[in-house]
Enzyme design. Structure first.
Site, short mmCIF file in Angstrom:
data_model
loop_
_atom_site.label_atom_id
_atom_site.label_comp_id
_atom_site.label_asym_id
_atom_site.label_seq_id
_atom_site.Cartn_x
_atom_site.Cartn_y
_atom_site.Cartn_z
N HIS B 124 -11.97 18.20 10.54
CA HIS B 124 -11.39 19.49 10.93
C HIS B 124 -12.14 20.58 10.16
O HIS B 124 -12.97 20.29 9.31
CB HIS B 124 -9.87 19.54 10.72
CG HIS B 124 -9.41 19.56 9.30
ND1 HIS B 124 -8.30 20.24 8.88
CD2 HIS B 124 -9.94 18.99 8.21
CE1 HIS B 124 -8.16 20.08 7.59
NE2 HIS B 124 -9.13 19.32 7.15
N ASP B 201 -11.46 13.72 2.54
CA ASP B 201 -10.40 14.65 2.92
C ASP B 201 -9.18 13.81 3.29
O ASP B 201 -9.13 13.19 4.35
CB ASP B 201 -10.89 15.48 4.11
CG ASP B 201 -9.80 16.35 4.72
OD1 ASP B 201 -8.62 16.21 4.33
OD2 ASP B 201 -10.13 17.17 5.59
N GLN B 204 -4.43 14.11 5.81
CA GLN B 204 -3.57 13.44 6.80
C GLN B 204 -3.28 12.00 6.41
O GLN B 204 -2.60 11.29 7.14
CB GLN B 204 -4.26 13.46 8.18
CG GLN B 204 -4.54 14.83 8.72
CD GLN B 204 -3.29 15.62 9.07
OE1 GLN B 204 -2.19 15.05 9.15
NE2 GLN B 204 -3.42 16.91 9.28
N LYS B 227 1.66 18.99 3.60
CA LYS B 227 1.64 17.95 4.63
C LYS B 227 2.34 16.68 4.16
O LYS B 227 2.60 15.79 4.96
CB LYS B 227 0.20 17.64 5.04
CG LYS B 227 -0.35 18.79 5.88
CD LYS B 227 -1.71 18.56 6.46
CE LYS B 227 -2.05 19.75 7.35
NZ LYS B 227 -3.45 19.94 7.57
N CYS B 365 -7.94 23.07 15.00
CA CYS B 365 -8.96 23.39 13.99
C CYS B 365 -9.96 22.25 13.87
O CYS B 365 -10.41 21.90 12.77
CB CYS B 365 -8.31 23.71 12.63
SG CYS B 365 -7.35 25.21 12.70
#
Lengths: 150, 407
Positions: B124, B201, B204, B227, B365
């Site tokens: 993203h 990253d 998520q 998140k 995004c």
């Protein structure tokens, strides 16, 4: 369908989104602009042939939701053979209609564009409805760069 | 499911118990931001009611308490991702800032003209733009690991893309747009074999399954509080000490220094060197509460719930006529990106919204992902630990309604 949903997705809107009018590049166009909504990725281009101050031919192409496509389709039909000033005036009316609702807007002067009245109940969709109109204005003003809803 | 009672979990999240648009709320947008359990909300309120003061400065009791809470939160994060040392945990605003920090410290120090930065096609924007900016600043080149039609990384291409000029590999752990779980451990092994450091990253990932940074072996790991059921405005950059120690500071200001004269500044040690100014104390406290909440549920149980719900939702969505799921990776987390006939996702989103169902529509995004699949946008339902099969059923009913409007 709840009543505000059916206001938004009126028969005419759905019909124009499925079979958009003037979905083409105008041959020998002398005015053009691209419009882009960076938040949702919608983009469209408007091409026009002017005869002095009058929009003789207009077409659009691009991708977007039902509302943005229908609005673009209705826009091309509405401004064809209109003068620059008439198109500008229509822009103002449509803008008021989709942001504030039908109150205080001369609905008769809007003709078929009145079907966009449901948009005002959906603030998140105002940009979808107005993208084509911002692009039209940019084309009329002869601005080369892409316009953005942001 | 044994050990995981979703009814009980739902009771912990006050926001879920409301009507919107005259319907019970169905929240399927947790990949954008997750809702907060009462324990997190309480921890933040408690901090402001009892302990609020600035950290590392005061000699008074409140400052002591605040410092203890803040540094305690650092230790809680360390435990959660199994870092070796709490000093390897840097509090930042979120994943985006964490990646920018690495790009602007590690990147500016080690990456120059003609060097290569390797990312993947399913990143993203937060894991693309900081590197793009670094390329513009230094003359480095961005290289991209391609993806296949399932939404999996094309691993065959990886070794050739890792060259003697590759200075860092930055890869997502879970794709926000497709749900793909990437083989981070394997990628790190291959990168390290060529001396290439790896940033992951994890925005998520940390909410869906247990993450062990030592086991992954990565050099940097970034994630956001909001998140993972914590507050907005707080996030974490984990970095292995031997990577962090030689790095120059990121932003200048209070707390990141040891001494300042008008002639010379001596910078503080890691992690404080990277935490200029008053940090988000209440955010850190809230994040720690979110982690304790997840630990109490057990990340293995959370992961099992996630997978069961994903399987149920995949099957349920496939039953909707004209629906096509984008992203069918064999290892996937609970994200369902889809197209419905030729109906634009924004129209899908608006109609579902009127049914009280919150999903995300657009490019998430992650525009390069959309470009790969040649779609302008998708509709995305993302599931979290408080979602139920009933939520999925409501989504399916809503999608039938969309089809009705557009028939």
């Amino acid at each position: 369908m709840s009543s505000d949903l059916s206001d938004l997705y009126q028969e005419v809107v759905l019909e124009h989104s499925k079979r958009p009018r003037n979905y083409r590049v105008v041959e020998g166009h002398d005015h053009q602009a691209a419009g882009y909504n960076p938040l949702c990725g919608d983009q469209l281009s408007v091409t026009m042939k002017m005869d002095g101050d009058v929009i003789r031919d207009i077409g659009f192409q691009g991708q977007g939701c039902a509302i943005s496509k229908a609005s673009a389709s209705l826009m091309t039909a509405a401004v064809k053979d209109k003068t620059r000033a008439e198109a500008e005036a229509l822009f103002e009316r449509v803008h008021k209609l989709v942001t504030e609702g039908p109150e205080g807007v001369d609905m008769d002067a809007l003709g078929k564009l009145a079907v966009l009245s449901g948009v005002s109940e959906f603030p998140a969709r105002v940009k979808c409805a107005s993208l084509a109109w911002h692009t039209l204005r940019a084309a009329l003003e002869g601005r080369g760069e892409a316009v953005s809803t942001e | 499911m044994s050990g995981f009672d979703v009814r009980k979990v739902r009771a912990d999240f006050p926001i879920l118990h409301q009507e919107v648009r005259g319907r019970p709320l169905v929240y399927l947008d947790s990949a954008a931001t997750a809702q907060k359990p009462q324990a997190v909300i309480d921890a933040i309120v408690r901090f402001y009611q009892h302990d609020n003061a600035n950290v590392h400065r005061g000699v008074h009791v409140l400052s002591e308490r605040a410092t203890e809470a803040y540094e305690g939160a650092r230790e809680t994060v360390r435990r959660f991702i199994n870092a070796r040392d709490a000093k390897e945990i840097i509090f930042v605003r979120g994943t985006t800032e964490a990646i920018n920090l690495v790009a602007q410290t590690y990147g500016r120090k080690h990456i120059g003209a003609g060097d290569e930065i390797l990312i993947t096609h399913i990143e993203h924007h937060a894991n693309i733009v900081p590197w793009r900016m670094l390329c513009e600043q230094t003359g480095a080149v961005l290289k991209v690991i391609p993806v296949d039609e399932r939404g999996e990384l094309q691993l065959d291409a990886v070794d050739a893309l890792m060259t003697e000029r590759t200075r860092i590999l930055a890869v997502t752990h879970v794709s926000n747009a497709l749900g793909t779980v990437t083989p981070v451990k394997e990628l790190t092994r291959r990168a390290h074999a060529k001396g290439i450091p790896v940033l992951v990253d994890g925005a998520q990932a940390v909410t869906h399954f247990p993450v062990d940074v030592q086991d992954l072996g990565c050099d940097f790991y970034a994630f956001s509080g909001h998140k993972m059921f914590g507050p907005t405005g707080i996030g974490v950059l984990y970095g292995r000490m031997e990577r962090l120690e030689p790095l120059p500071p990121y932003q200048g200001g209070g707390d990141m220094i040891l001494s300042v004269t008008m002639e010379k500044v001596t910078y503080n040690r890691v992690p404080h060197r990277f935490e200029a100014g008053t940090p988000d104390l209440a955010g850190a406290v809230g994040l720690a509460a979110a982690i304790r909440y997840l630990e109490a549920l057990g990340m293995d149980a959370v992961a099992a719930h996630d997978q069961q719900l994903l399987a149920y939702a995949t099957k349920a969505l496939e039953s909707v006529p004209g629906l096509r799921i984008i992203g069918q990776a064999r290892e996937k987390s609970a994200v369902l990106s889809f197209l419905l006939d030729d109906i634009h996702p924004h129209d899908v989103g608006t109609i579902l919204d009127r049914e009280g169902i919150c999903i995300r529509t657009g490019h998430h995004c992650a525009q390069p992902v959309m470009q790969y699949f040649k779609v302008p946008a998708t509709s995305r339902a993302s599931l979290a630990l408080y979602n139920t099969t009933e939520d999925v059923d409501a989504l399916v009913r809503g999608l039938h309604k969309v089809l009705e409007v557009f028939k």
